[in-house]
Scaffold this motif. Structure first.
Motif, PDB file in Angstrom:
ATOM      1  N   ILE A   1     -29.057 -45.112  42.668  1.00  0.00           N
ATOM      2  CA  ILE A   1     -29.109 -46.508  43.090  1.00  0.00           C
ATOM      3  C   ILE A   1     -27.974 -47.288  42.438  1.00  0.00           C
ATOM      4  CG2 ILE A   1     -30.513 -48.605  43.153  1.00  0.00           C
ATOM      5  CD1 ILE A   1     -31.656 -46.323  44.836  1.00  0.00           C
ATOM      6  N   ASN A   2     -27.750 -47.029  41.162  1.00  0.00           N
ATOM      7  CA  ASN A   2     -26.649 -47.664  40.421  1.00  0.00           C
ATOM      8  C   ASN A   2     -25.906 -46.562  39.662  1.00  0.00           C
ATOM      9  OD1 ASN A   2     -25.089 -49.047  38.404  1.00  0.00           O
ATOM     10  ND2 ASN A   2     -26.319 -50.867  38.781  1.00  0.00           N
ATOM     11  N   PRO A   3     -24.874 -45.976  40.266  1.00  0.00           N
ATOM     12  CA  PRO A   3     -24.192 -44.833  39.644  1.00  0.00           C
ATOM     13  C   PRO A   3     -23.660 -45.112  38.243  1.00  0.00           C
ATOM     14  CG  PRO A   3     -23.553 -45.042  41.942  1.00  0.00           C
ATOM     15  CD  PRO A   3     -24.348 -46.267  41.610  1.00  0.00           C
ATOM     16  N   MET A   4     -23.115 -46.300  38.014  1.00  0.00           N
ATOM     17  CA  MET A   4     -22.576 -46.610  36.691  1.00  0.00           C
ATOM     18  C   MET A   4     -23.686 -46.625  35.640  1.00  0.00           C
ATOM     19  SD  MET A   4     -20.295 -49.891  35.420  1.00  0.00           S
ATOM     20  CE  MET A   4     -18.984 -49.492  36.592  1.00  0.00           C
ATOM     21  N   ALA A   5     -24.824 -47.221  35.986  1.00  0.00           N
ATOM     22  CA  ALA A   5     -25.950 -47.250  35.052  1.00  0.00           C
ATOM     23  C   ALA A   5     -26.490 -45.844  34.820  1.00  0.00           C
ATOM     24  CB  ALA A   5     -27.054 -48.162  35.588  1.00  0.00           C
ATOM     25  N   ALA A   6     -26.508 -45.022  35.867  1.00  0.00           N
ATOM     26  CA  ALA A   6     -26.990 -43.647  35.722  1.00  0.00           C
ATOM     27  C   ALA A   6     -26.074 -42.858  34.783  1.00  0.00           C
ATOM     28  CB  ALA A   6     -27.056 -42.972  37.089  1.00  0.00           C
ATOM     29  N   GLU A   7     -24.776 -43.024  34.935  1.00  0.00           N
ATOM     30  CA  GLU A   7     -23.850 -42.344  34.030  1.00  0.00           C
ATOM     31  C   GLU A   7     -24.036 -42.823  32.593  1.00  0.00           C
ATOM     32  OE1 GLU A   7     -19.907 -42.870  35.504  1.00  0.00           O
ATOM     33  OE2 GLU A   7     -20.153 -41.426  37.142  1.00  0.00           O
ATOM     34  N   GLY A   8     -24.257 -44.116  32.433  1.00  0.00           N
ATOM     35  CA  GLY A   8     -24.504 -44.653  31.094  1.00  0.00           C
ATOM     36  C   GLY A   8     -25.780 -44.105  30.492  1.00  0.00           C
ATOM     37  N   GLN A   9     -26.818 -43.911  31.316  1.00  0.00           N
ATOM     38  CA  GLN A   9     -28.064 -43.328  30.841  1.00  0.00           C
ATOM     39  C   GLN A   9     -27.843 -41.899  30.364  1.00  0.00           C
ATOM     40  OE1 GLN A   9     -30.946 -44.712  30.379  1.00  0.00           O
ATOM     41  NE2 GLN A   9     -32.200 -42.919  29.956  1.00  0.00           N
ATOM     42  N   ILE A  10     -27.060 -41.143  31.117  1.00  0.00           N
ATOM     43  CA  ILE A  10     -26.765 -39.762  30.725  1.00  0.00           C
ATOM     44  C   ILE A  10     -25.994 -39.739  29.407  1.00  0.00           C
ATOM     45  CG2 ILE A  10     -25.463 -37.682  31.340  1.00  0.00           C
ATOM     46  CD1 ILE A  10     -26.082 -38.331  34.287  1.00  0.00           C
ATOM     47  N   GLU A  11     -24.970 -40.580  29.295  1.00  0.00           N
ATOM     48  CA  GLU A  11     -24.164 -40.610  28.073  1.00  0.00           C
ATOM     49  C   GLU A  11     -25.003 -41.029  26.867  1.00  0.00           C
ATOM     50  OE1 GLU A  11     -21.120 -43.294  29.231  1.00  0.00           O
ATOM     51  OE2 GLU A  11     -20.080 -41.837  30.512  1.00  0.00           O
ATOM     52  N   GLY A  12     -25.844 -42.040  27.040  1.00  0.00           N
ATOM     53  CA  GLY A  12     -26.677 -42.487  25.934  1.00  0.00           C
ATOM     54  C   GLY A  12     -27.705 -41.448  25.520  1.00  0.00           C
ATOM     55  N   GLY A  13     -28.333 -40.798  26.522  1.00  0.00           N
ATOM     56  CA  GLY A  13     -29.319 -39.769  26.208  1.00  0.00           C
ATOM     57  C   GLY A  13     -28.709 -38.581  25.495  1.00  0.00           C
ATOM     58  N   VAL A  14     -27.514 -38.180  25.933  1.00  0.00           N
ATOM     59  CA  VAL A  14     -26.820 -37.066  25.271  1.00  0.00           C
ATOM     60  C   VAL A  14     -26.502 -37.431  23.822  1.00  0.00           C
ATOM     61  CG1 VAL A  14     -24.657 -35.757  25.211  1.00  0.00           C
ATOM     62  CG2 VAL A  14     -25.888 -36.038  27.370  1.00  0.00           C
ATOM     63  N   SER A  15     -26.066 -38.662  23.590  1.00  0.00           N
ATOM     64  CA  SER A  15     -25.758 -39.103  22.226  1.00  0.00           C
ATOM     65  C   SER A  15     -26.986 -39.005  21.327  1.00  0.00           C
ATOM     66  CB  SER A  15     -25.232 -40.545  22.242  1.00  0.00           C
ATOM     67  OG  SER A  15     -24.043 -40.640  22.997  1.00  0.00           O
ATOM     68  N   MET A  16     -28.132 -39.426  21.845  1.00  0.00           N
ATOM     69  CA  MET A  16     -29.375 -39.328  21.068  1.00  0.00           C
ATOM     70  C   MET A  16     -29.746 -37.871  20.822  1.00  0.00           C
ATOM     71  SD  MET A  16     -31.627 -42.359  22.883  1.00  0.00           S
ATOM     72  CE  MET A  16     -32.976 -42.230  21.728  1.00  0.00           C
ATOM     73  N   GLY A  17     -29.558 -37.037  21.838  1.00  0.00           N
ATOM     74  CA  GLY A  17     -29.877 -35.621  21.688  1.00  0.00           C
ATOM     75  C   GLY A  17     -28.983 -34.918  20.689  1.00  0.00           C
ATOM     76  N   ILE A  18     -27.710 -35.297  20.659  1.00  0.00           N
ATOM     77  CA  ILE A  18     -26.773 -34.705  19.695  1.00  0.00           C
ATOM     78  C   ILE A  18     -27.150 -35.124  18.275  1.00  0.00           C
ATOM     79  CG2 ILE A  18     -24.381 -34.702  18.896  1.00  0.00           C
ATOM     80  CD1 ILE A  18     -23.513 -34.865  21.814  1.00  0.00           C
ATOM     81  N   GLY A  19     -27.575 -36.392  18.127  1.00  0.00           N
ATOM     82  CA  GLY A  19     -28.020 -36.846  16.810  1.00  0.00           C
ATOM     83  C   GLY A  19     -29.218 -36.050  16.329  1.00  0.00           C
TER      84      GLY A  19
END
Length: 339
Positions: A224-242
């Protein structure tokens, strides 16, 4: 990322992990109404915990149904005692469930607007289309009537306000009791898949793990909002790496937190996180709004497994606990060398 063509290098490894997740259900409700001046409001008791779905994707869904722009939708939030009921955010249900009930309410409002416009223009509702707050005849776009005209007359002259309030509990599929025990509810629809891959370099003298590249692909049904979806992926990956490399909550004998601040609890910063390459895959879900699926928790789950697999590929040692700190990685390397 050319997985099969990655050349083997000393102390460099590649890792991959996949996830199967759900799009959360649970009950919700929403009201969409056309105000006297033709503007549109969405009323909801749902909250946004930081993903932005409620301020971007959900208004976009309502706007799409009504032929408006997302910024034309006035979002009205509040406590469920004063607005509409919502179970609470979680379970990757924001766009999937809140978006769906908002779409349903907007669709009802569209039907009512088209019915009124058809009577005014002397045509059938199926002959009409809508854009930018106007309803017009498909065969002759010059014949039109505005949301404002219809709504003002409904408020002042006849019929009352145009609005729709919808209650919604997503259907869930039954699970074969022979396959699973102890579930408190049945299976959600809108299942989603994700696959992450990374290349890491391990320093055998220190145990330090450097992520050279990270790619994360997720099937979200419809972006629905590709930019927000990409941001969600990037943020989730950052949390997972931590979670994978540094974060470790220490609890004392009396249940007290021993590292209650960011100087002791090693939260990664933007300088520590590699550039994530998000890949959006769209396999629409029949049950979601415009085919959308959930994208919350699944972004955070794979990184630890991905990095652990990559460390194994680089060094031959299998890390079975998080965080995989330099000390713990070096300890396992040293232990192996002593054998």
């Amino acid at each position: 990322m050319g997985w099969r063509n990655i050349k083997k290098q000393e102390n460099v490894g590649k890792g991959m992990a996949c996830i199967f997740w759900l799009s959360g259900g649970w009950a919700t409700s929403a009201t969409v109404k056309v105000n006297e001046d033709g503007t549109v409001s969405l009323v909801t008791g749902a909250v946004d915990m930081g993903t932005g779905y409620l301020y971007t994707s959900v208004p976009q869904i309502v706007a799409e149904e009504l032929g408006l722009n997302a910024e034309d939708i006035n979002l009205v939030q509040g406590d469920t005692d004063r607005t509409t009921y919502d179970h609470g955010i979680g379970g990757s249900r924001g766009t999937f469930t809140i978006g769906r009930v908002a779409q349903m309410a907007a669709s009802k409002v569209r039907e009512e607007l088209f019915k009124e416009a058809a009577e005014r223009l002397g045509v059938f509702p199926g002959d009409l289309a809508t854009r930018d707050g106007w309803i017009f005849l498909k065969a002759d776009p010059e014949k039109m009537v505005s949301f404002a005209e219809i709504s003002y007359d409904r408020h002042i002259k006849k019929g009352g306000p145009i609005f729709a309030s919808i209650q919604f509990l997503p259907e869930m599929d039954e699970i074969d009791p022979k396959r699973v025990k102890g579930l408190s509810f049945t299976a959600f629809k809108g299942n989603t898949l994700g696959c992450h891959a990374a290349i890491v370099k391990v320093n055998p003298d220190t145990g330090h793990v450097e992520i050279k590249r990270y790619v994360a692909a997720h099937d979200i049904g419809r972006a629905i909002n590709p930019m927000a979806a990409e941001g969600q992926i990037e943020g989730g990956v950052s949390m997972g790496i931590g979670f994978a490399l540094s974060e470790n909550l220490l609890i004392g004998d009396k249940g007290e937190v021993l590292n209650p601040n960011f100087s002791d609890y090693k939260l990664l910063t933007s300088l520590d996180v590699p550039e994530t390459e998000p890949v959006i895959v769209e396999v629409p879900a029949a049950y979601g709004p415009f085919g959308a699926k959930g994208l919350g928790e699944p972004t955070m789950a794979p990184p630890a497994a991905v990095i652990g697999n990559a460390i194994f590929d680089a060094t031959g040692i299998r890390m079975r606990h998080t965080p995989m700190t330099p000390e713990s990685v070096f300890g396992q390397i040293s232990k192996r060398l002593r054998k």
